[in-house]
Design an enzyme around this catalytic site. Structure first.
Site, PDB file in Angstrom:
ATOM      1  CB  CYS A 153      85.648 -59.149 -12.148  1.00 31.06           C
ATOM      2  SG  CYS A 153      85.855 -58.075 -10.951  1.00 31.06           S
ATOM      3  CB  CYS A 199      89.226 -49.778 -13.837  1.00 31.36           C
ATOM      4  SG  CYS A 199      89.828 -51.551 -14.541  1.00 31.36           S
TER       5      CYS A 199
END
Lengths: 393, 124
Positions: B33, B102
């Site tokens: 990722c 994030c």
């Protein structure tokens, strides 16, 4: 602070001499090339002259050059135009996995229209698999489309060899030469290529203008309908100032001096990075089979968008194929095709030079880049791994 | 693109680094990722006395973890655990939609550290 533009693979600064020409044609010579009066004739003359300039740059005939709005339109026009004009011959097109998005997306669309597409693999340096190409060509194949200079990793495919194979099998051969144009000598009399895509803004010309080369006799259908512009292949009032600017950019770019200059700086950059920074990989080939302006690295333990984020702070413009830089959060399909793992794809940095790049700029980058990489590696949690590599090295 | 606050934090993160004898370490993410975050906690009287981070990831990932650290320093473990990723986004004066994950990784790495701390306590 020094500002260093090393994203010339994305676009280039327009040469001021090109800008001068463009302004002249916008302000004074604004005629429509289809008009019969003197203003129209003035524009038509400029159009013809520009067509000759582009044609002679690849040793083609002027009536084999058609102006477009750029690389994307050129590739769309060729792929769709050749596919539909040759349907009675077959429905099979061969391309590669590392083409520019506009080629791949055109192919995807053609699949929906009933065409069959083969996507060839590339080796770890990005060269097309020639054996796979030979085996893929069938009686139903109408077109092979292979990128000349890869926009990400700079690999230059051998147009002579691929063209020869296509010629033997009687299949049209197209190459997207947007990145390689004027950086690699192209001669359509020597290279058996039937169709080429060219554009202006990668060679210090304006955005929004390009051209295609269509060898005399190749069957292609126009895609944009309207007046009889560009010999019926591409309707729309010609972008005269853009075309004149494009031709001027070609004239100024065509020089082996520029190629050897960029090659020297490219190799200085590559060698400097490889010796000054640990845990780095160069993607793409070395030497003459790499575009003279392309350097492409993968750095372990850190991510490419962050690298560019810090470089930006130092006034340096680069780019990355990292998943984090894409809206899709998918890493670059070109890097994937080379067989790179996620870490190496995400830690990628592309730097693309131009003839305006200076030695001082490369020195500055070689000073700053190691600091940036070290700083991000300090932030990275992969300390132990770095120690393991240190010990092994 | 990124807000001034995000870029400022990315370029000069305050809480970056590892920690000697942390009371808890949390880690989240993987190479695939593109983000890996590691969080170190010093805990005193059920409060986060000190916090440090290390992040492998993009501009938003680094800025998000730094923002998270600032927001939870001095808070009780319960307060810190309850913090939503939206508070990180607000602290950064917004993140591009594609980068909001994030900030989620930021809260998850913190929760991972707190979980491990609590597991450690219950084992003792």
């Amino acid at each position: 602070m020094m500002y260093v533009y090393l994203d010339n693979g994305a676009t280039t600064q327009v040469d001021p001499r090109v800008t001068g020409k463009i302004i002249k044609y916008m302000n004074d010579r604004y005629g429509n090339a289809s008009s019969l009066h003197f203003k129209g004739r003035e524009a038509k003359k400029a159009l013809d002259k520009a067509r000759h300039t582009i044609a002679s740059s690849i040793n083609a005939r002027a009536d084999e050059i058609y102006f477009t709005s750029g690389g994307t339109e050129g590739n769309n026009l060729i792929l769709k135009g050749v596919a539909f004009a040759n349907r009675e011959k077959g429905n099979h097109i061969i391309t590669t996995k590392v083409e520019h998005k506009c080629v791949l997306e055109s192919c995807k669309w053609l699949e929906k229209q009933g065409f069959k597409i083969t996507y060839l693999d590339v080796d770890e340096e990005g060269f097309v698999d020639i054996e796979q190409l030979k085996n893929a060509i069938s009686d139903r194949t109408i077109l092979v489309s292979v990128i000349h200079g890869n926009n990400e990793i700079g690999t230059i495919n051998d147009l002579k060899e691929i063209g020869r194979i296509c010629g033997e099998k009687g299949v049209y051969f197209h190459s997207d030469a947007c990145q390689s144009y004027t950086k690699v000598a192209i001669d359509v009399q020597e290279m058996p290529v039937d169709l080429l895509t060219l554009n202006a803004h990668k060679i210090h010309g304006p955005k929004g203008v390009g051209a295609i080369y269509v060898r005399d006799g190749v069957k292609i259908e126009g895609w944009q309908h309207g007046g009889f512009h560009e010999m019926g292949i591409r309707a729309g009032t010609e972008n005269i100032h853009g075309i004149v600017g494009f031709a001027e950019a070609v004239k100024l770019s065509l020089s082996s001096k520029h190629i050897s200059y960029m090659t020297r700086l490219r190799d200085k950059l590559i060698d400097g990075v490889m010796t000054r920074i640990p845990y780095v990989r160069l993607n793409g080939p070395r030497g003459e089979k790499r575009l003279c302006n392309n350097a492409h690295f993968s750095f372990k333990f850190i991510e490419g968008e962050a690298i560019n984020g810090l470089l930006d702070d130092y006034g340096i413009c680069g780019s990355t194929g990292s998943a984090c830089s894409e809206k899709t959060l998918e890493p670059s399909y070109v890097l994937k095709s080379l067989g790179l793992n996620h870490e190496m794809m995400n830690g990628s940095l592309r730097m693309t030079l131009s003839r305006f790049t200076t030695e001082e700029e490369i020195d500055y980058v070689l000073e700053v880049l190691p600091l940036v990489i070290r700083r991000l590696r300090e932030i990275s949690p992969f300390k132990e791994e770095q120690h393991v590599f240190n010990r092994d090295a | 693109m990124y807000s001034t606050e995000t870029l400022k934090r990315f370029k000069n993160p305050e809480f970056v680094g590892d920690m000697e004898n942390p009371d808890a370490v949390g880690e989240i993410g993987n190479f695939k990722c593109g983000d890996v975050m590691k969080v170190y906690l010093k805990i005193k009287d059920d409060r986060i006395e000190d916090i440090k981070f290390e992040t492998y990831g993009c501009v938003a990932a680094i800025a998000s973890t730094d923002m998270m650290c600032e927001l939870v320093k001095g808070k009780t473990l319960d307060e810190a655990y309850e913090m939503s990723n939206q508070e990180i986004v607000n602290g950064l004066k917004d993140l591009p939609p594609v980068k909001v994950h994030c900030s989620i990784l930021g809260t998850r790495s913190l929760r991972d550290a707190i979980d491990k701390y609590r597991e450690g306590i219950s084992e003792k």
